[in-house]
Design an enzyme around this catalytic site. Sequence first.
Site, PDB file in Angstrom:
ATOM      1  N   LYS A   1      54.319  -0.242  99.389  1.00 48.64           N
ATOM      2  CA  LYS A   1      54.252  -1.212  98.266  1.00 48.64           C
ATOM      3  C   LYS A   1      52.971  -0.121  96.944  1.00 48.64           C
ATOM      4  CE  LYS A   1      55.627  -4.384  96.176  1.00 48.64           C
ATOM      5  NZ  LYS A   1      57.314  -4.815  96.673  1.00 48.64           N
TER       6      LYS A   1
HETATM    7  P1  NAD Z   1      59.332  -9.336  86.571  1.00 48.92           P
HETATM    8  O1  NAD Z   1      57.158  -8.671  86.168  1.00 48.92           O
HETATM    9  O2  NAD Z   1      60.505  -9.046  86.290  1.00 48.92           O
HETATM   10  O3  NAD Z   1      58.786 -11.237  86.631  1.00 48.92           O
HETATM   11  C1  NAD Z   1      57.570 -12.131  87.108  1.00 48.92           C
HETATM   12  C2  NAD Z   1      58.246 -13.337  86.617  1.00 48.92           C
HETATM   13  O4  NAD Z   1      57.348 -13.886  87.058  1.00 48.92           O
HETATM   14  C3  NAD Z   1      57.621 -13.289  85.060  1.00 48.92           C
HETATM   15  O5  NAD Z   1      58.486 -14.559  84.192  1.00 48.92           O
HETATM   16  C4  NAD Z   1      56.378 -13.305  84.865  1.00 48.92           C
HETATM   17  O6  NAD Z   1      56.222 -14.872  83.932  1.00 48.92           O
HETATM   18  C5  NAD Z   1      56.631 -15.083  85.967  1.00 48.92           C
HETATM   19  N1  NAD Z   1      54.956 -14.827  86.572  1.00 48.92           N
HETATM   20  C6  NAD Z   1      54.065 -14.412  86.598  1.00 48.92           C
HETATM   21  N2  NAD Z   1      52.900 -15.398  86.902  1.00 48.92           N
HETATM   22  C7  NAD Z   1      53.426 -16.330  87.311  1.00 48.92           C
HETATM   23  C8  NAD Z   1      52.371 -17.944  87.669  1.00 48.92           C
HETATM   24  N3  NAD Z   1      50.984 -18.035  88.152  1.00 48.92           N
HETATM   25  N4  NAD Z   1      53.584 -19.172  87.495  1.00 48.92           N
HETATM   26  C9  NAD Z   1      55.207 -18.781  87.190  1.00 48.92           C
HETATM   27  N5  NAD Z   1      55.369 -17.596  86.804  1.00 48.92           N
HETATM   28  C10 NAD Z   1      54.465 -17.037  87.217  1.00 48.92           C
HETATM   29  O7  NAD Z   1      58.824  -8.915  88.811  1.00 48.92           O
HETATM   30  P2  NAD Z   1      60.018  -9.542  89.962  1.00 48.92           P
HETATM   31  O8  NAD Z   1      60.878  -8.323  90.076  1.00 48.92           O
HETATM   32  O9  NAD Z   1      61.102 -10.070  88.923  1.00 48.92           O
HETATM   33  O10 NAD Z   1      59.525 -10.309  91.375  1.00 48.92           O
HETATM   34  C11 NAD Z   1      59.463 -11.410  90.764  1.00 48.92           C
HETATM   35  C12 NAD Z   1      58.623 -11.573  92.675  1.00 48.92           C
HETATM   36  O11 NAD Z   1      59.950 -11.288  93.132  1.00 48.92           O
HETATM   37  C13 NAD Z   1      57.732 -10.475  93.671  1.00 48.92           C
HETATM   38  O12 NAD Z   1      56.552 -11.334  94.168  1.00 48.92           O
HETATM   39  C14 NAD Z   1      58.301  -9.589  93.577  1.00 48.92           C
HETATM   40  O13 NAD Z   1      57.090  -9.189  94.566  1.00 48.92           O
HETATM   41  C15 NAD Z   1      59.443  -9.891  94.646  1.00 48.92           C
HETATM   42  N6  NAD Z   1      60.052  -8.986  94.713  1.00 48.92           N
HETATM   43  C16 NAD Z   1      61.256  -7.851  93.471  1.00 48.92           C
HETATM   44  C17 NAD Z   1      61.792  -8.004  93.337  1.00 48.92           C
HETATM   45  C18 NAD Z   1      62.578  -6.454  93.116  1.00 48.92           C
HETATM   46  O14 NAD Z   1      64.140  -6.129  93.118  1.00 48.92           O
HETATM   47  N7  NAD Z   1      61.823  -6.512  91.390  1.00 48.92           N
HETATM   48  C19 NAD Z   1      62.319  -7.247  94.963  1.00 48.92           C
HETATM   49  C20 NAD Z   1      61.452  -8.264  95.999  1.00 48.92           C
HETATM   50  C21 NAD Z   1      60.957  -8.837  95.675  1.00 48.92           C
END
Ligand code: NAD
Length: 419
Positions: free
Chosen positions: A107
């Site tokens: 990461k």
């Molecule tokens: P992103 O940046 O596209 O979106 C994150 C979202 O979370 C945004 O809408 C933001 O406003 C919201 N957010 C942040 N803090 C918050 C809070 N305290 N309360 C409510 N909402 C909040 O990120 P993403 O890619 O969608 O990733 C989200 C999660 O999924 C993370 O934990 C990431 O590690 C995990 N994840 C992502 C992927 C991927 O392919 N992008 C894969 C596996 C896991």
Amino acid sequence: MSVYTGPVFDMAATQFAAIADHIGIPQDERARLLYPKRALAVSIPVHMDDGRTEVFPGYRVQHHLTLGPTKGGTRFAPSLDVGETAALAIWMSWKCALAGLPYGGAKGGVACDPGALSRRELEAISRRYMQEMIPFVSPHTDVMAPDMGTNEQVMGWFMDTYSMHQGHSVNEIVTGKPVALGGTEGRREATGRGVAHLVGRACERLAIKASGATAIVQGFGNVGSVTAQCLVAEHGVKIVGVSDHTAAFFDPHGIDVTRVSAYAAKNRVLAGYTEAARIDPAELLMQKADILAPCAVERVITGANAGHLQCAILAEGANGPTTPEADAILAQRGDVFVIPDILCNAGGVIVSYFEWVQGLQRLFWSESEVNEKLRRLLDSIFAQVITRATKDRISMRMAALAIGVERVRGGKQLRGLFP
Ligand code: NAD
């Protein structure tokens, strides 16, 4: 104490200790399995639009290289530190091993607030970050992908910066890049699509009719928005709650996902959306709905709220949303079916793997081929985790982690101390 010590790393360490006890890993083998093989911290100086030069801290942690190159996302978030990065790398290791992918976990990221940056500043940070990473990564050493705060465009800048240094295009240095630059069809949607698919499987298992069931989705970025859209379009679920870091909404009669998605795409945040009733963000998680999908940040289901959840299925789209204290409460309650993060959001890294393979071989699959292979692999690991949980009488999280940890351990036993 180690350089990684902090709330998120400590949570990954606590989970690992429980698994190590469960499968009987000797004490003198544990540190080697838990601690990352290596980590790099860099400083990223950038000329800001207002004329100042600002220096942002950046990190990359590679957990182990036992089963192949490392693989993992890149997070741009203000609170990012090396401990959180290491925890996320460790979870990636167990996740890749659970899915049977030939990767260790990694990461990385930059401590910055992408919402406060201009496009030029974001590009400058992205390119300089990759420039600093060049000695540390390669398509056969460590392959980056998007995570919170980064997207296809950032991956495009990473790929271009790395490629310029090599003197030729190296598409396979990152996954989650635009399809026009060698990305795969279906990667952008893969994580959320996978979450929704597994929610469908959990509904079947619990004899809940998905069509007409209700769901709350926390986080409305890549994972949250696609999860909500797929739950509606592919399973007929009714979304009753959504939130991001700026606002939360709840309406037991349903929220129009198409409209809220269009609003979020245009405004980048949910604040200001007027077509659903606002609710306190902490209260949202405790409202009644069949499905609760935390798709934002770590440690939101805690000892304080786990006893008050009113969902039948907890679908962890985010990494590390549930603390060990909350896990203990949920285990005692026994009425919430948890699809643990390393299973629930594995769709992202699975399709990233498909993208890497396609890139290395210079061949391309259609979106339906990608989605079909994704569903097959998710079904296989979902069944493996349920079988293990039933056999060992342990939670779904313990079962998923046990499979992942055992596979990494098996590789280390066969190879020796180096990787
Ligand atoms: P992103 O940046 O596209 O979106 C994150 C979202 O979370 C945004 O809408 C933001 O406003 C919201 N957010 C942040 N803090 C918050 C809070 N305290 N309360 C409510 N909402 C909040 O990120 P993403 O890619 O969608 O990733 C989200 C999660 O999924 C993370 O934990 C990431 O590690 C995990 N994840 C992502 C992927 C991927 O392919 N992008 C894969 C596996 C896991």
